[in-house]
Scaffold this motif. Structure first.
Motif: not given
Length: 263
Positions: A3-10
């Motif tokens: 259930d973890a949220k997906l985070a994209v970090i540039t």
């Protein structure tokens, strides 16, 4: 972690981007981190030793190919948090800068950021929810003598953030603009500004503090946040002081040693 949220970090190989990645990991997110520097793989390994589920993407987001590489890794997964932090800076007088240097700043800060956000908002629109954090700057509020192109791109980013936020306010998508001042990162070395008063300033803000406050503002769905007390003061003054005076003040901060203005 299912259930973890997906985070994209540039821009996550160092500085504010790295600290944002650490914030997301501490928040229990699965993360995708991206940078055009090989150090992104070292960051990946370090975060994995802390139990994080992390994927690193080595790509130049100032190019269409780099954007494609990042979104190929994202695939058809829902992006819960997009933290658009990648950026480039370049100091020196405008006429002293090479066309290649100017092009790099524009490609990453303007073209790449715009493409990244356009794709992200379209993806989030399909589900009607998501959080976006855009790293702008208080530099976007003042004429950037001896850093002209960078400041102009940050003005673009700041305004773009607020405009997109308004356009999606009928959904559960929020857009937050993080507007730090001078921060103790590798930015000034990469921008070739170590021979300037602002580059030598030892009172720059802590990138971990900037990231924590920005991440919290994103979770709260705030429109924007300026980190650091003096930066908050400066942001208020920038709306009251004439542009000519702001430009002169910026010149004193960013002018390289020994530059006689003959360009």
């Amino acid at each position: 972690m299912t259930d973890a949220k997906l985070a994209v970090i540039t821009g996550a190989s160092s500085g504010i981007g790295l600290e944002l990645a650490r914030c997301a990991v501490a928040d229990g997110c699965e993360i995708i981190i991206c940078s055009d520097e090989d150090a992104i793989h070292s960051v990946e390994q370090d975060l994995r030793t802390r139990g994080a589920k992390v994927t690193a993407v080595l790509a130049d987001l100032g190019t269409p190919e780099g954007i494609e590489e990042l979104f190929a890794v994202v695939g058809d997964r829902q992006v819960d948090y997009m933290l658009a932090n990648a950026g480039r800076g370049r100091g020196d007088a405008f006429l002293n800068q090479s066309e290649a240097d100017i092009d790099e700043v524009l490609r990453v800060n303007v073209i790449g950021t715009t493409d990244l956000l356009h794709r992200t908002v379209r993806m989030m629109r399909a589900t009607g929810e998501g959080r976006i954090l855009i790293t702008g700057s208080i530099a976007g509020w003042m004429p950037g003598s001896y850093q002209a192109v960078y400041n102009a791109t940050k003005a673009y980013v700041d305004l773009l953030s607020w405009a997109i936020r308004n356009e999606v306010n009928d959904s559960d998508i929020t857009v937050t603009c993080l507007m730090p001042g001078a921060t103790d990162t590798e930015f000034f070395e990469r921008a070739q500004m170590l021979d300037t008063p602002i580059g030598r300033d030892e009172t720059k803000d802590d990138p971990a503090m900037v990231a924590r406050e920005g991440y919290a503002a994103m979770l709260d769905g705030r429109s924007g946040i300026t980190t650091g007390f003096m930066n908050k003061v400066q942001s208020v003054l920038s709306g009251l002081i004439p542009d000519s005076i702001l430009a002169s003040r910026h010149r004193k901060m960013a002018k390289p040693d020994g530059d006689g203005q003959n360009v």
